[in-house]
Design a protein around this motif. Structure first.
Motif, short mmCIF file in Angstrom:
data_model
loop_
_atom_site.label_atom_id
_atom_site.label_comp_id
_atom_site.label_asym_id
_atom_site.label_seq_id
_atom_site.Cartn_x
_atom_site.Cartn_y
_atom_site.Cartn_z
N LEU A 1 -10.67 38.85 -22.26
CA LEU A 1 -11.94 38.52 -22.90
C LEU A 1 -12.87 38.02 -21.80
CD1 LEU A 1 -10.85 36.52 -26.06
CD2 LEU A 1 -11.71 38.85 -25.99
N TRP A 2 -14.15 38.35 -21.93
CA TRP A 2 -15.09 37.90 -20.92
C TRP A 2 -15.17 36.39 -20.94
CZ3 TRP A 2 -19.31 34.84 -20.44
CH2 TRP A 2 -19.97 34.90 -19.22
N SER A 3 -15.12 35.80 -19.75
CA SER A 3 -15.31 34.36 -19.58
C SER A 3 -16.06 34.13 -18.28
CB SER A 3 -13.97 33.62 -19.49
OG SER A 3 -13.28 33.67 -20.70
N SER A 4 -16.87 33.10 -18.25
CA SER A 4 -17.56 32.77 -17.01
C SER A 4 -16.55 32.22 -16.00
CB SER A 4 -18.66 31.74 -17.26
OG SER A 4 -18.08 30.49 -17.62
N LYS A 5 -16.88 32.32 -14.74
CA LYS A 5 -16.01 31.79 -13.70
C LYS A 5 -15.82 30.28 -13.86
CE LYS A 5 -16.93 35.33 -10.28
NZ LYS A 5 -17.48 35.64 -8.96
N GLN A 6 -16.87 29.62 -14.31
CA GLN A 6 -16.79 28.17 -14.50
C GLN A 6 -15.77 27.82 -15.59
OE1 GLN A 6 -19.57 29.98 -14.46
NE2 GLN A 6 -21.03 29.09 -13.03
N ARG A 7 -15.79 28.56 -16.69
CA ARG A 7 -14.86 28.30 -17.79
C ARG A 7 -13.42 28.54 -17.33
NH1 ARG A 7 -11.84 30.73 -21.53
NH2 ARG A 7 -11.63 29.77 -23.57
N ILE A 8 -13.21 29.63 -16.60
CA ILE A 8 -11.87 29.94 -16.09
C ILE A 8 -11.40 28.82 -15.16
CG2 ILE A 8 -10.54 31.53 -14.65
CD1 ILE A 8 -12.38 33.79 -15.81
N ALA A 9 -12.28 28.35 -14.28
CA ALA A 9 -11.91 27.28 -13.35
C ALA A 9 -11.53 26.00 -14.09
CB ALA A 9 -13.06 27.02 -12.37
N VAL A 10 -12.30 25.65 -15.11
CA VAL A 10 -11.99 24.45 -15.90
C VAL A 10 -10.66 24.61 -16.63
CG1 VAL A 10 -12.73 23.10 -17.91
CG2 VAL A 10 -14.38 23.70 -16.14
N PHE A 11 -10.42 25.79 -17.19
CA PHE A 11 -9.19 26.08 -17.91
C PHE A 11 -7.98 25.95 -16.98
CE2 PHE A 11 -6.15 28.93 -20.04
CZ PHE A 11 -6.24 28.49 -21.34
N LEU A 12 -8.06 26.57 -15.80
CA LEU A 12 -6.95 26.52 -14.86
C LEU A 12 -6.75 25.10 -14.32
CD1 LEU A 12 -7.49 29.84 -12.88
CD2 LEU A 12 -5.88 29.39 -14.75
N SER A 13 -7.85 24.39 -14.11
CA SER A 13 -7.75 23.01 -13.65
C SER A 13 -7.04 22.14 -14.69
CB SER A 13 -9.14 22.46 -13.35
OG SER A 13 -9.05 21.12 -12.92
N ALA A 14 -7.38 22.34 -15.96
CA ALA A 14 -6.72 21.59 -17.02
C ALA A 14 -5.22 21.88 -17.05
CB ALA A 14 -7.35 21.93 -18.38
N MET A 15 -4.86 23.15 -16.87
CA MET A 15 -3.43 23.51 -16.85
C MET A 15 -2.72 22.82 -15.69
SD MET A 15 -3.35 27.57 -17.82
CE MET A 15 -1.59 27.68 -17.56
N ARG A 16 -3.33 22.84 -14.51
CA ARG A 16 -2.70 22.24 -13.33
C ARG A 16 -2.59 20.72 -13.46
NH1 ARG A 16 -4.75 25.92 -8.22
NH2 ARG A 16 -4.01 27.90 -9.10
N HIS A 17 -3.60 20.09 -14.00
CA HIS A 17 -3.52 18.65 -14.22
C HIS A 17 -2.43 18.31 -15.24
CE1 HIS A 17 -7.38 18.40 -12.06
NE2 HIS A 17 -6.98 17.17 -11.79
N PHE A 18 -2.33 19.10 -16.29
CA PHE A 18 -1.28 18.89 -17.29
C PHE A 18 0.10 19.06 -16.66
CE2 PHE A 18 1.48 20.27 -20.81
CZ PHE A 18 1.27 19.23 -21.69
N ALA A 19 0.24 20.08 -15.82
CA ALA A 19 1.51 20.30 -15.12
C ALA A 19 1.87 19.07 -14.28
CB ALA A 19 1.44 21.55 -14.25
N ASN A 20 0.89 18.51 -13.59
CA ASN A 20 1.15 17.31 -12.80
C ASN A 20 1.53 16.13 -13.68
OD1 ASN A 20 0.83 18.52 -10.31
ND2 ASN A 20 -1.36 18.10 -10.22
N ASP A 21 0.92 16.03 -14.85
CA ASP A 21 1.29 14.97 -15.80
C ASP A 21 2.74 15.14 -16.26
OD1 ASP A 21 -1.27 13.93 -15.61
OD2 ASP A 21 -1.95 14.77 -17.53
N LEU A 22 3.16 16.37 -16.51
CA LEU A 22 4.55 16.61 -16.92
C LEU A 22 5.51 16.18 -15.81
CD1 LEU A 22 4.24 20.13 -18.60
CD2 LEU A 22 4.60 17.94 -19.75
N ARG A 23 5.16 16.53 -14.58
CA ARG A 23 6.01 16.15 -13.45
C ARG A 23 6.06 14.62 -13.29
NH1 ARG A 23 3.58 20.71 -11.35
NH2 ARG A 23 5.07 22.39 -11.08
N ALA A 24 4.92 13.98 -13.51
CA ALA A 24 4.88 12.52 -13.40
C ALA A 24 5.81 11.86 -14.42
CB ALA A 24 3.44 12.02 -13.58
N GLN A 25 6.04 12.55 -15.53
CA GLN A 25 6.97 12.05 -16.55
C GLN A 25 8.42 12.44 -16.24
OE1 GLN A 25 5.81 13.09 -20.55
NE2 GLN A 25 3.87 12.02 -20.38
N GLY A 26 8.63 13.13 -15.13
CA GLY A 26 9.98 13.50 -14.71
C GLY A 26 10.53 14.74 -15.38
#
Length: 144
Positions: A58-83
């Protein structure tokens, strides 16, 4: 700021035998998800992947994609922080995944988990009629 893929590689040791592979998609980033509540780091594993197909079907702006991927990566780091042990495949990492299906199949083949769980604790197995049934919760699909 979006975490670099190298930072996403630091994870607790992966279990020797994977009981549950908990699949977390980019629109399901919730630390209170029922699928994450009973994760046992000694035998369960969380799986996330950034894939080209999800950014292009689906068409998405580069900004939206960047925010989406950033949210995923931050969430991944949160999961790791929980062990929690996590397999995270990044688009700009060494392996460039094209679709969720291909990447998930590769992981399942490699790890041979007993069961895969979506974020609402709905297991997926070969007995399911269709992926759509699973996503709609229309059938109970047991373990492998």
């Amino acid at each position: 700021m979006m975490p670099k893929p190298e930072a996403l590689q630091n994870t607790p040791p992966l279990p020797a035998r994977v009981r549950n592979l908990v699949i977390v998609l980019g629109d399901q980033l919730d630390l209170q998800s029922s699928a994450l509540q009973d994760v046992d780091p000694a035998q369960d594993l969380v799986w996330m992947a950034e894939v080209t197909e999800e950014s292009t079907h689906l068409w998405s702006s580069k900004q939206r994609i960047a925010v989406f991927l950033s949210a995923m990566r931050h969430f991944a780091n949160d999961l790791r922080a929980q062990g929690l042990p996590l397999i995270y495949t990044a688009l700009d990492g060494p392996h460039r995944p094209t679709s969720l299906g291909v990447e998930l199949a590769r992981t399942i083949t490699q790890l041979q988990p007993t069961m895969q769980l979506m974020p609402h604790r709905l297991p997926i197995s070969p007995e399911c009629k269709t992926k759509r049934w699973v996503m709609e919760g229309r059938s109970w699909c047991g373990s492998f």
